[in-house]
Design a protein around this motif. Structure first.
Motif, PDB file in Angstrom:
ATOM      1  N   PHE A   1       0.836  -1.191   0.000  1.00 53.18           N
ATOM      2  CA  PHE A   1       0.000   0.000   0.000  1.00 53.18           C
ATOM      3  C   PHE A   1       0.873   1.243   0.000  1.00 53.18           C
ATOM      4  CE2 PHE A   1       0.656  -1.428   4.329  1.00 53.18           C
ATOM      5  CZ  PHE A   1       1.001  -0.281   5.011  1.00 53.18           C
ATOM      6  N   LEU A   2       0.289   2.382  -0.389  1.00 49.15           N
ATOM      7  CA  LEU A   2       1.034   3.624  -0.515  1.00 49.15           C
ATOM      8  C   LEU A   2       0.871   4.481   0.732  1.00 49.15           C
ATOM      9  CD1 LEU A   2       0.177   4.625  -4.213  1.00 49.15           C
ATOM     10  CD2 LEU A   2       2.318   3.653  -3.343  1.00 49.15           C
ATOM     11  N   THR A   3       1.955   5.108   1.151  1.00 46.92           N
ATOM     12  CA  THR A   3       1.930   6.061   2.254  1.00 46.92           C
ATOM     13  C   THR A   3       2.579   7.353   1.764  1.00 46.92           C
ATOM     14  OG1 THR A   3       4.115   5.592   3.195  1.00 46.92           O
ATOM     15  CG2 THR A   3       2.327   4.091   3.792  1.00 46.92           C
ATOM     16  N   GLU A   4       2.551   8.374   2.604  1.00 45.93           N
ATOM     17  CA  GLU A   4       3.191   9.632   2.227  1.00 45.93           C
ATOM     18  C   GLU A   4       4.704   9.503   2.167  1.00 45.93           C
ATOM     19  OE1 GLU A   4       3.186  12.734   5.292  1.00 45.93           O
ATOM     20  OE2 GLU A   4       2.244  11.285   6.651  1.00 45.93           O
ATOM     21  N   TYR A   5       5.258   8.399   2.714  1.00 46.17           N
ATOM     22  CA  TYR A   5       6.703   8.194   2.721  1.00 46.17           C
ATOM     23  C   TYR A   5       7.174   7.200   1.667  1.00 46.17           C
ATOM     24  CZ  TYR A   5       6.092  10.407   7.270  1.00 46.17           C
ATOM     25  OH  TYR A   5       5.757  11.269   8.282  1.00 46.17           O
ATOM     26  N   GLY A   6       6.244   6.563   0.940  1.00 43.26           N
ATOM     27  CA  GLY A   6       6.625   5.589  -0.064  1.00 43.26           C
ATOM     28  C   GLY A   6       5.700   4.383  -0.049  1.00 43.26           C
ATOM     29  N   SER A   7       6.094   3.350  -0.776  1.00 40.05           N
ATOM     30  CA  SER A   7       5.285   2.150  -0.920  1.00 40.05           C
ATOM     31  C   SER A   7       5.718   1.082   0.087  1.00 40.05           C
ATOM     32  CB  SER A   7       5.415   1.608  -2.345  1.00 40.05           C
ATOM     33  OG  SER A   7       4.733   0.378  -2.488  1.00 40.05           O
ATOM     34  N   ILE A   8       4.760   0.537   0.853  1.00 39.37           N
ATOM     35  CA  ILE A   8       5.026  -0.479   1.871  1.00 39.37           C
ATOM     36  C   ILE A   8       4.304  -1.776   1.491  1.00 39.37           C
ATOM     37  CG2 ILE A   8       4.821  -1.097   4.306  1.00 39.37           C
ATOM     38  CD1 ILE A   8       6.690   1.214   3.853  1.00 39.37           C
ATOM     39  N   ARG A   9       4.995  -2.899   1.673  1.00 42.02           N
ATOM     40  CA  ARG A   9       4.412  -4.196   1.335  1.00 42.02           C
ATOM     41  C   ARG A   9       4.683  -5.203   2.448  1.00 42.02           C
ATOM     42  NH1 ARG A   9       5.777  -7.849  -4.073  1.00 42.02           N
ATOM     43  NH2 ARG A   9       4.341  -9.577  -3.592  1.00 42.02           N
ATOM     44  N   PHE A  10       3.645  -5.969   2.833  1.00 40.49           N
ATOM     45  CA  PHE A  10       3.785  -7.065   3.797  1.00 40.49           C
ATOM     46  C   PHE A  10       3.719  -8.394   3.050  1.00 40.49           C
ATOM     47  CE2 PHE A  10       2.318  -3.601   6.463  1.00 40.49           C
ATOM     48  CZ  PHE A  10       3.077  -3.755   7.614  1.00 40.49           C
ATOM     49  N   GLU A  11       4.588  -9.345   3.449  1.00 39.12           N
ATOM     50  CA  GLU A  11       4.603 -10.663   2.836  1.00 39.12           C
ATOM     51  C   GLU A  11       4.636 -11.730   3.926  1.00 39.12           C
ATOM     52  OE1 GLU A  11       7.472 -11.048  -0.481  1.00 39.12           O
ATOM     53  OE2 GLU A  11       8.030  -8.983   0.064  1.00 39.12           O
ATOM     54  N   ARG A  12       4.050 -12.889   3.617  1.00 40.43           N
ATOM     55  CA  ARG A  12       4.021 -14.038   4.541  1.00 40.43           C
ATOM     56  C   ARG A  12       3.620 -13.585   5.951  1.00 40.43           C
ATOM     57  NH1 ARG A  12       8.588 -14.874   1.440  1.00 40.43           N
ATOM     58  NH2 ARG A  12       9.986 -14.095   3.065  1.00 40.43           N
ATOM     59  N   LEU A  13       2.577 -12.786   5.998  1.00 38.75           N
ATOM     60  CA  LEU A  13       2.132 -12.206   7.266  1.00 38.75           C
ATOM     61  C   LEU A  13       1.235 -13.182   8.023  1.00 38.75           C
ATOM     62  CD1 LEU A  13       2.015  -9.718   9.116  1.00 38.75           C
ATOM     63  CD2 LEU A  13       0.012  -8.964   7.822  1.00 38.75           C
ATOM     64  N   TYR A  14       1.560 -13.403   9.285  1.00 36.41           N
ATOM     65  CA  TYR A  14       0.750 -14.233  10.178  1.00 36.41           C
ATOM     66  C   TYR A  14       0.431 -13.426  11.417  1.00 36.41           C
ATOM     67  CZ  TYR A  14      -0.295 -17.471  13.959  1.00 36.41           C
ATOM     68  OH  TYR A  14      -0.874 -18.080  15.033  1.00 36.41           O
ATOM     69  N   SER A  15      -0.821 -13.506  11.863  1.00 35.65           N
ATOM     70  CA  SER A  15      -1.197 -12.826  13.101  1.00 35.65           C
ATOM     71  C   SER A  15      -2.250 -13.645  13.834  1.00 35.65           C
ATOM     72  CB  SER A  15      -1.741 -11.418  12.811  1.00 35.65           C
ATOM     73  OG  SER A  15      -2.920 -11.478  12.026  1.00 35.65           O
ATOM     74  N   ASN A  16      -2.258 -13.494  15.148  1.00 36.27           N
ATOM     75  CA  ASN A  16      -3.206 -14.225  15.977  1.00 36.27           C
ATOM     76  C   ASN A  16      -3.496 -13.418  17.233  1.00 36.27           C
ATOM     77  OD1 ASN A  16      -4.664 -16.756  16.847  1.00 36.27           O
ATOM     78  ND2 ASN A  16      -3.152 -16.631  18.491  1.00 36.27           N
ATOM     79  N   MET A  17      -4.769 -13.406  17.661  1.00 37.46           N
ATOM     80  CA  MET A  17      -5.144 -12.717  18.891  1.00 37.46           C
ATOM     81  C   MET A  17      -5.969 -13.642  19.770  1.00 37.46           C
ATOM     82  SD  MET A  17      -7.251  -9.164  19.565  1.00 37.46           S
ATOM     83  CE  MET A  17      -5.841  -8.128  19.188  1.00 37.46           C
ATOM     84  N   THR A  18      -5.594 -13.660  21.048  1.00 37.94           N
ATOM     85  CA  THR A  18      -6.326 -14.426  22.048  1.00 37.94           C
ATOM     86  C   THR A  18      -6.794 -13.475  23.141  1.00 37.94           C
ATOM     87  OG1 THR A  18      -4.943 -16.363  21.623  1.00 37.94           O
ATOM     88  CG2 THR A  18      -6.219 -16.345  23.672  1.00 37.94           C
ATOM     89  N   THR A  19      -8.033 -13.591  23.539  1.00 34.57           N
ATOM     90  CA  THR A  19      -8.601 -12.706  24.549  1.00 34.57           C
ATOM     91  C   THR A  19      -8.886 -13.475  25.827  1.00 34.57           C
ATOM     92  OG1 THR A  19      -9.600 -11.281  22.876  1.00 34.57           O
ATOM     93  CG2 THR A  19     -10.492 -11.135  25.088  1.00 34.57           C
ATOM     94  N   THR A  20      -8.454 -12.923  26.953  1.00 36.55           N
ATOM     95  CA  THR A  20      -8.771 -13.455  28.271  1.00 36.55           C
ATOM     96  C   THR A  20      -9.575 -12.387  29.017  1.00 36.55           C
ATOM     97  OG1 THR A  20      -6.849 -12.556  29.451  1.00 36.55           O
ATOM     98  CG2 THR A  20      -6.520 -14.598  28.205  1.00 36.55           C
ATOM     99  N   PRO A  21     -10.107 -12.714  30.182  1.00 35.62           N
ATOM    100  CA  PRO A  21     -10.847 -11.689  30.937  1.00 35.62           C
ATOM    101  C   PRO A  21     -10.004 -10.462  31.274  1.00 35.62           C
ATOM    102  CG  PRO A  21     -11.361 -13.870  31.767  1.00 35.62           C
ATOM    103  CD  PRO A  21     -10.242 -14.042  30.792  1.00 35.62           C
ATOM    104  N   GLU A  22      -8.684 -10.607  31.351  1.00 33.82           N
ATOM    105  CA  GLU A  22      -7.820  -9.496  31.749  1.00 33.82           C
ATOM    106  C   GLU A  22      -7.091  -8.842  30.578  1.00 33.82           C
ATOM    107  OE1 GLU A  22      -7.443 -12.584  33.206  1.00 33.82           O
ATOM    108  OE2 GLU A  22      -8.760 -12.127  34.916  1.00 33.82           O
TER     109      GLU A  22
END
Length: 232
Positions: A1-22
């Motif tokens: 994607f494009l930003t005011e500072y140049g072109s940024i690209r993400f590759e082989r991106l993995y993410s995970n979120m786990t929620t607990t009461p706290e």
């Protein structure tokens, strides 16, 4: 994607979120690259990264661990860099993770005052152990082999009339390099904005020794003090 500072690209991106009461627990890893980046001394770059975050659900507090792996750019390449960040109601602290690298540093930001502090301490530190300059910047690699010992700090307080305060006490040696005259330098100084007070500024070389004690005003392009030089 494009930003005011140049072109940024993400590759082989993995993410995970786990929620607990706290907390919200978040982790991600992948590769990020940039092209035509307009920020100073960056240019095109590519690096792997891994981050883990622990964010409180009840208040505005969080911990973040960041690993930057094999950063490469048009200017320099580095190995692994590990950082820890702590966020508390708008205040932020970032510091390096303690390891065998002979340098420690921390950055602190305080939301209410806008105050920013940076401090570093180093012992037997060679920039060349962590960074390699590339392409047209390769000429700086021989300077990166100098050995440094000392400390440096700078504080920015935007609401004050005097916005920057800084100090340092460091010794830098190029004796074991191919730098002409193999200089050894010692700097001990304090400063406010563009006025620097040198308690000591010395240089010893194969051709002679020099020393300066006094003040330098960068804005006025003036100096007042004592200068000494002696041929070998």
């Amino acid at each position: 994607f494009l930003t005011e500072y140049g072109s940024i690209r993400f590759e082989r991106l993995y993410s995970n979120m786990t929620t607990t009461p706290e907390t919200h627990l978040f982790d991600a890893h992948g590769t990020i690259s940039g092209r035509n980046i307009t920020l100073p001394v960056i240019g095109n770059f590519r690096t792997g990264f891994e981050l883990k975050a622990d964010l409180s659900r009840s208040n505005n507090i969080g911990d973040l661990d960041i690993d930057i792996k094999n950063f490469s750019s048009d200017v320099l390449n580095t190995g692994k860099l590990s950082l820890h960040a702590y966020y508390n109601d708008g205040n932020l602290e970032i510091r390096n993770v303690e390891d065998s690298t002979p340098i420690d540093y921390e950055l602190r930001y305080y939301k209410e005052s806008g105050r920013t502090e940076f401090r570093t301490v180093f012992e037997n530190f060679r920039l060349s152990d962590n960074i390699v300059f590339v392409q047209k910047y390769q000429k700086y690699n021989r300077y990166a082999k100098g050995e440094a010992n000392g400390n440096f700090s700078i504080v920015h307080t935007p609401k004050n009339v005097e916005k920057y305060a800084y100090s340092g006490d460091m010794a830098i040696s190029f004796r074991n390099t191919n730098i002409p005259y193999r200089p050894e330098c010692h700097l001990n100084f304090t400063g406010i904005d563009e006025k620097i007070n040198f308690r000591a500024l010395t240089m010893e070389t194969d051709k002679g020794n020099g020393a300066y004690h006094g003040t330098i005003d960068i804005a006025e392009k003036s100096a007042e003090g004592f200068l000494f030089y002696c041929n070998s």
